[in-house]
Design an enzyme around this catalytic site. Sequence first.
Site, PDB file in Angstrom:
ATOM      1  N   SER A  27       0.810  -1.216   0.000  1.00 43.17           N
ATOM      2  CA  SER A  27       0.000   0.000   0.000  1.00 43.17           C
ATOM      3  C   SER A  27       0.841   1.262   0.000  1.00 43.17           C
ATOM      4  O   SER A  27       0.300   2.365   0.117  1.00 43.17           O
ATOM      5  CB  SER A  27      -0.923   0.012   1.214  1.00 43.17           C
ATOM      6  N   THR A  48      -1.724   2.894   3.775  1.00 44.11           N
ATOM      7  CA  THR A  48      -0.895   4.104   3.828  1.00 44.11           C
ATOM      8  C   THR A  48       0.019   3.970   5.027  1.00 44.11           C
ATOM      9  O   THR A  48      -0.299   3.226   5.949  1.00 44.11           O
ATOM     10  CB  THR A  48      -1.811   5.343   4.072  1.00 44.11           C
ATOM     11  N   THR A  79       1.704   6.968   0.459  1.00 44.17           N
ATOM     12  CA  THR A  79       0.783   5.883   0.070  1.00 44.17           C
ATOM     13  C   THR A  79       0.783   5.627  -1.427  1.00 44.17           C
ATOM     14  O   THR A  79       1.167   6.509  -2.209  1.00 44.17           O
ATOM     15  CB  THR A  79      -0.655   6.279   0.486  1.00 44.17           C
ATOM     16  N   ARG A 103      -6.578   9.723  -9.626  1.00 42.54           N
ATOM     17  CA  ARG A 103      -7.260   9.912  -8.334  1.00 42.54           C
ATOM     18  C   ARG A 103      -6.221  10.271  -7.262  1.00 42.54           C
ATOM     19  O   ARG A 103      -5.182   9.647  -7.158  1.00 42.54           O
ATOM     20  CB  ARG A 103      -7.994   8.634  -7.939  1.00 42.54           C
ATOM     21  N   VAL A 104      -6.531  11.293  -6.492  1.00 39.32           N
ATOM     22  CA  VAL A 104      -5.645  11.698  -5.400  1.00 39.32           C
ATOM     23  C   VAL A 104      -6.389  11.482  -4.091  1.00 39.32           C
ATOM     24  O   VAL A 104      -7.545  11.884  -3.950  1.00 39.32           O
ATOM     25  CB  VAL A 104      -5.252  13.186  -5.568  1.00 39.32           C
ATOM     26  N   GLY A 105      -5.734  10.834  -3.154  1.00 43.28           N
ATOM     27  CA  GLY A 105      -6.361  10.595  -1.849  1.00 43.28           C
ATOM     28  C   GLY A 105      -6.060  11.715  -0.874  1.00 43.28           C
ATOM     29  O   GLY A 105      -5.672  12.824  -1.257  1.00 43.28           O
ATOM     30  N   ASP A 106      -6.229  11.418   0.404  1.00 36.64           N
ATOM     31  CA  ASP A 106      -6.028  12.435   1.439  1.00 36.64           C
ATOM     32  C   ASP A 106      -4.552  12.608   1.813  1.00 36.64           C
ATOM     33  O   ASP A 106      -4.162  13.650   2.332  1.00 36.64           O
ATOM     34  CB  ASP A 106      -6.825  12.071   2.698  1.00 36.64           C
ATOM     35  N   THR A 124      -4.862   7.297   8.024  1.00 37.58           N
ATOM     36  CA  THR A 124      -4.942   6.252   7.006  1.00 37.58           C
ATOM     37  C   THR A 124      -6.422   5.883   6.875  1.00 37.58           C
ATOM     38  O   THR A 124      -7.202   6.114   7.792  1.00 37.58           O
ATOM     39  CB  THR A 124      -4.138   4.993   7.406  1.00 37.58           C
ATOM     40  N   GLY A 125      -6.767   5.288   5.739  1.00 33.56           N
ATOM     41  CA  GLY A 125      -8.167   4.893   5.537  1.00 33.56           C
ATOM     42  C   GLY A 125      -8.789   5.652   4.389  1.00 33.56           C
ATOM     43  O   GLY A 125      -8.073   6.245   3.570  1.00 33.56           O
ATOM     44  N   GLY A 141      -9.710   8.014   2.000  1.00 33.33           N
ATOM     45  CA  GLY A 141      -9.251   9.383   1.838  1.00 33.33           C
ATOM     46  C   GLY A 141     -10.345  10.378   1.515  1.00 33.33           C
ATOM     47  O   GLY A 141     -10.310  11.525   1.978  1.00 33.33           O
TER      48      GLY A 141
END
Length: 351
Positions: A83, A200, A218, A228-231, A251-252, A254
């Site tokens: 991850s 992450t 991550t 796609r961009v996460g948090d 983590t988790g 986003g």
Amino acid sequence: MRDKCSRRDFLKTGIGLSAAALMSGGKNLLGAEGNEGPMRVVASGNGLRATEKAMEILRQKQDPLDAVIAGVNIVEEDPNERSVGYGGLPNEEGVVELDSSVMHGPTHNGGAVASLRNIKTPSKVAKIVMERTDHALLVGNGALKFAKAHGFKEENLLTDRARAIWLRRKETLSDRDFWFPPKPEKTEREFASFYEFHGTINCCAIDAAGNLAGVTTTSGFFFKIPGRVGDSPIIGAGLYVDNDIGAAGSTGRGEANILNCGSFQVVNFMGMGHSPEEACLKSLEKIAGKAKRLPQLLNDDGLPRFGLNFYAINKKGEYGGASMWSGARYAVHDGKENVRKPCAYLFKRNR
Ligand code: ASP
């Protein structure tokens, strides 16, 4: 509008100001004069090697941001960690895209990269964005060109194992396309466990002088839509540091975090006097409350059907972690031992 001072003046003034801000009447406001505070490193559950390494560096009196980055680099470079970094599971086109942010408490500066391809250690690139540009976030091809300009070597981040997991997912997406999965094998269950895979590493630290820093890094969601961009690279969501209060990261899922500025909320709650664990829970509570407005985010009991975790340290060196659902753990080095501890949680899983 930018003010008129040149970039060189701006940098010089910045350095002058931070030195002045940290020293008053010959006294170091951040805890020198021999009265050192506790050193702590907190990370997500996959971060035990990172907390160990970061503590080793804090003990050498190096900068807390260098400490946490060196810690997460171990995980970024590990091909077996699916991850984060090299070996991370790819997007739906089979390409590994990495996100990372860093934040340095003493200067209240930060940097981030998103959708970065072909570079194993996005956290190092994020730090250079912080130090060598006047920007906070570089994405995609621009981030890659920037990394190469700074001497990072392009590498294929897709390990054979990650490619096999991606291929199986692609082959089993539909029975109305042209891809056939192989005949059912013993490994089928193992592949199935990767269907909703994401993860992450976040790592935050406080040094003996009371200075805080953090990093989050991550490969995001397996099979995400390219781009796609996460948090993780979003300052305030996947990471936030206020040197007067504390540091937090996540983590988790986003998207839920981005829409609620989760790590900023955690630090804010610590600033209001809540312990790190309470602050993490309160931020999760707010996110769970808002999730009620989107039915697709809820399970049959009307509770969030996603996981999200926060980890935090305050200025006193107190720390904690909390998660939406029971069962998560976080890693902490408290200067004496390096262990995993259970996260507090909002909802208990029935199993
Ligand atoms: N927060 C990461 C993201 O949304 C995923 C995770 O931590 O599981 O990209």
